[in-house]
Design a protein around this motif. Sequence first.
Motif: not given
Length: 344
Positions: A227-231
């Motif tokens: 999720x952090x990478x997508x953010x």
Amino acid sequence: LDRLDTVLLAWPENFEEGESIAPLMQDLPKEAQRIIHTAAPESVAELVERYARRALTLGAPAPGTVAELVGPVRTVSVPWDRRAAALADLVELLDPPSLVVWSLDRGHREAIEQALSLQEPEVRLVTGDAPRAGTIVAFDLPTPERLRQLLSAGEVVLLLPPGTETYAARIAAPRRPLRLPATVDAITTAAAAQRAAVVRGLESGRPERALLTLAPLFERHDPSLVAAALFDLWIAAGTSVPSALPDIPATSKIYVGVGKKDGATANDLVAVLTKEVRLDRTKIGRVELREAYSLVEVPAQDAERVASALNGVTIRRKRISARVDRGAARPERTERKPGPRKQR
């Protein structure tokens, strides 16, 4: 290739294309030794049959047998180069009365000493049998036999670098993941509008296509890191989001799948939230106990994290499910009042 006398294939089950090694293996001298190191023998059976027939098998269960899983254990997904740093985060998260760090050898002792203050008997580093302790962290992945010994000495936490999840699944169950404080950034006011946009996306419907695309990543990496990478990709794309949060309430309710019929009390829920989820007691609002479920009021910005952390926790011997309550009606069961009978 004529000078090669040994070839080692490490974790071939993770090779993207098994055929890519065909030219190498076919051109090897017949007398060359072939060593295959794998955590999933059944998934590489075809490769073994093709390139290492009648191979001597060590450390794997005999064909047709099922290895006995041991547990429960807690797991932490962490990069290989951050295992030592993760120890300090674990101590902060769990606050154990005593800690033992087990490793295969003392090759990382200096890095571990920098991350932790090794003060016996509260904190110890061992390479053999672990003494009794409140928490035992397996810095390296243990064998099934070693894991049994560690579990006999205390609660075990396994550090799982990328690629080791398959092996952990073969030796331990149940496995309960832990989220380290450093994994998720602290919530700030500046990020509130971005969180609001994510919440609106979640409430608009189930993103089936996105879930199908991301499912393989969730199996190999910590979902919070995905999720952090997508953010980061979202922010890098320059997508604008509203700066105000008119549709985000100050508090949200968490639906918890345990209630009065299970013998649960408000104190049980508060204890789990403060000790297991590490939610500050002052952030816990009203606790509503119903017959089959409960509703717990928490700050809106913490709701998703709390619900995720509660999933799989045991209360009164029941493994519970939890989610952010979206306001759907949950009527209590009421007795039907007899009405006038119709004349036929």
